[in-house]
Design a protein around this motif. Sequence first.
Motif, short mmCIF file in Angstrom:
data_model
loop_
_atom_site.label_atom_id
_atom_site.label_comp_id
_atom_site.label_asym_id
_atom_site.label_seq_id
_atom_site.Cartn_x
_atom_site.Cartn_y
_atom_site.Cartn_z
N GLY A 1 3.22 -1.70 -4.69
CA GLY A 1 2.44 -2.89 -4.99
C GLY A 1 1.16 -2.62 -5.76
N PHE A 2 0.89 -1.35 -6.07
CA PHE A 2 -0.34 -1.01 -6.79
C PHE A 2 -0.02 -0.61 -8.23
CE2 PHE A 2 -1.83 -1.05 -2.57
CZ PHE A 2 -3.22 -1.12 -2.59
N SER A 3 -0.91 -0.96 -9.13
CA SER A 3 -0.77 -0.63 -10.55
C SER A 3 -2.01 0.09 -11.05
CB SER A 3 -0.53 -1.89 -11.38
OG SER A 3 0.65 -2.56 -11.00
N CYS A 4 -1.81 0.87 -12.10
CA CYS A 4 -2.93 1.57 -12.74
C CYS A 4 -3.52 0.61 -13.77
CB CYS A 4 -2.43 2.85 -13.39
SG CYS A 4 -3.72 3.81 -14.21
N VAL A 5 -4.74 0.14 -13.52
CA VAL A 5 -5.34 -0.92 -14.33
C VAL A 5 -6.74 -0.51 -14.80
CG1 VAL A 5 -6.05 -3.34 -14.37
CG2 VAL A 5 -4.04 -2.66 -13.05
N VAL A 6 -7.04 -0.86 -16.04
CA VAL A 6 -8.37 -0.59 -16.59
C VAL A 6 -9.37 -1.59 -16.03
CG1 VAL A 6 -9.76 -0.51 -18.70
CG2 VAL A 6 -7.40 0.34 -18.72
N LYS A 7 -10.45 -1.05 -15.45
CA LYS A 7 -11.54 -1.91 -14.98
C LYS A 7 -12.57 -2.13 -16.07
CE LYS A 7 -15.17 -2.37 -11.49
NZ LYS A 7 -15.86 -1.73 -10.34
N ASP A 8 -13.02 -1.01 -16.66
CA ASP A 8 -13.98 -1.07 -17.76
C ASP A 8 -13.92 0.25 -18.52
OD1 ASP A 8 -15.43 0.79 -16.17
OD2 ASP A 8 -16.52 -0.86 -15.19
N ASP A 9 -14.87 0.49 -19.39
CA ASP A 9 -14.86 1.72 -20.19
C ASP A 9 -15.03 2.97 -19.34
OD1 ASP A 9 -14.57 0.19 -22.44
OD2 ASP A 9 -16.71 0.21 -22.98
N THR B 1 -1.60 -5.17 -7.25
CA THR B 1 -1.23 -6.23 -8.19
C THR B 1 -0.01 -7.02 -7.73
OG1 THR B 1 0.10 -4.62 -9.43
CG2 THR B 1 -2.16 -5.01 -10.19
N ASN B 2 0.68 -6.51 -6.68
CA ASN B 2 1.87 -7.20 -6.17
C ASN B 2 1.90 -7.13 -4.65
OD1 ASN B 2 2.74 -5.98 -8.95
ND2 ASN B 2 4.21 -7.62 -8.58
N GLN B 3 2.33 -8.24 -4.04
CA GLN B 3 2.64 -8.24 -2.61
C GLN B 3 4.15 -7.97 -2.53
OE1 GLN B 3 0.50 -8.54 0.08
NE2 GLN B 3 2.33 -7.87 1.18
N HIS B 4 4.48 -6.71 -2.26
CA HIS B 4 5.87 -6.27 -2.32
C HIS B 4 6.56 -6.51 -0.98
CE1 HIS B 4 9.29 -3.94 -3.72
NE2 HIS B 4 9.24 -3.22 -2.60
N THR B 5 7.70 -7.20 -1.00
CA THR B 5 8.49 -7.43 0.20
C THR B 5 9.92 -6.93 -0.03
OG1 THR B 5 9.30 -9.63 -0.41
CG2 THR B 5 7.12 -9.51 0.62
N PRO C 1 2.77 -11.82 -7.34
CA PRO C 1 1.60 -11.29 -8.05
C PRO C 1 0.32 -11.46 -7.22
CG PRO C 1 2.93 -12.66 -9.50
CD PRO C 1 3.46 -12.87 -8.12
N VAL C 2 -0.55 -10.47 -7.29
CA VAL C 2 -1.85 -10.52 -6.64
C VAL C 2 -2.92 -10.48 -7.74
CG1 VAL C 2 -3.47 -9.30 -5.12
CG2 VAL C 2 -1.03 -9.38 -4.56
N PRO C 3 -3.83 -11.44 -7.77
CA PRO C 3 -4.86 -11.46 -8.83
C PRO C 3 -5.72 -10.20 -8.79
CG PRO C 3 -4.80 -13.55 -7.62
CD PRO C 3 -3.96 -12.59 -6.84
N LEU C 4 -6.14 -9.76 -9.96
CA LEU C 4 -7.04 -8.61 -10.05
C LEU C 4 -8.42 -9.00 -9.54
CD1 LEU C 4 -6.18 -7.23 -13.60
CD2 LEU C 4 -5.66 -6.14 -11.41
N PRO C 5 -9.17 -8.02 -9.04
CA PRO C 5 -10.55 -8.32 -8.63
C PRO C 5 -11.35 -8.85 -9.81
CG PRO C 5 -9.87 -6.14 -7.87
CD PRO C 5 -8.81 -6.61 -8.81
N ALA D 1 11.23 -7.70 12.80
CA ALA D 1 11.99 -8.52 11.86
C ALA D 1 11.57 -8.21 10.43
CB ALA D 1 11.76 -10.00 12.16
N TRP D 2 12.58 -8.26 9.52
CA TRP D 2 12.30 -8.17 8.11
C TRP D 2 11.62 -9.48 7.68
CZ3 TRP D 2 12.96 -3.71 5.64
CH2 TRP D 2 13.91 -2.80 6.11
N ASP D 3 11.15 -9.51 6.45
CA ASP D 3 10.60 -10.76 5.96
C ASP D 3 11.70 -11.82 5.79
OD1 ASP D 3 11.88 -9.55 3.83
OD2 ASP D 3 10.02 -9.00 2.84
#
Length: 247
Positions: free
Chosen positions: A92-100, A108-112, A118-122, A197-199
Amino acid sequence: CVWDGAKCSVDPCSASGEDCSSTKCCSGSRGAAGQQCFQKGKYWATCMDFCDSNVTQKGWSCKKLGERTRFEAPCSWAGQSCSKTHCCSNQGFSCVVKDDAYTGCVKTNQHTTWVDQPVPLPAGWEGTRLGGWKSEYQVAAAAPGAPMAGTSFFCFMAILPKSNEEALMAVAKKNNAGIFACNASAVFHSWKSGSGAWDTGAATLINTAVFLKVMDWVKADGRYLQYDWSIKTDADCVFVPDRLRQH
């Protein structure tokens, strides 16, 4: 020395075969990942997977110097910089650019079991996605002529006392089959698991705590360090070690 991306710097730790009496650490970047610095005597110590003064290293003190070197994950963990790896180890995590100045692993994802939400970026993150998370993957085959991993096995199972698993284990042991056909084996006792229980609502066993404890016992046993692969099977698993070696 080791290349740090800009220059060749002095390695503070020792490679396998070098004296680690003074460094007291093993170099993961020079082939000693997972190894421990063991002392032979007053004037010599070196990095090895294990040390047995009664069998393989007779005459050695086998005193541990420093800590065992960890294997580095190929991707970064949640909250860590991923500017060099461009991938993340957590689902559920991605490598994302925050700034320079910073690029990191962020959720970035709520994985089930069945879907990803999708999970909004900070707030304040630039948002360029350089890579996602790494799940199970096949290790690449050795190149022609390159050294290959060995095929010695330490195999183990955890069985529930006074259950059918005991009888299955006894049959395998009698026939020198399953884990008992490995180079070395061990049997540990588990305990009855609860359920959850599973989801999806379907029931499943909750046995993570059981097997985390079993892995603690495997680590305490220590024999796994003497073999190339550690393999966990179930009592009702039809496991043929020679078939695995062929792969």
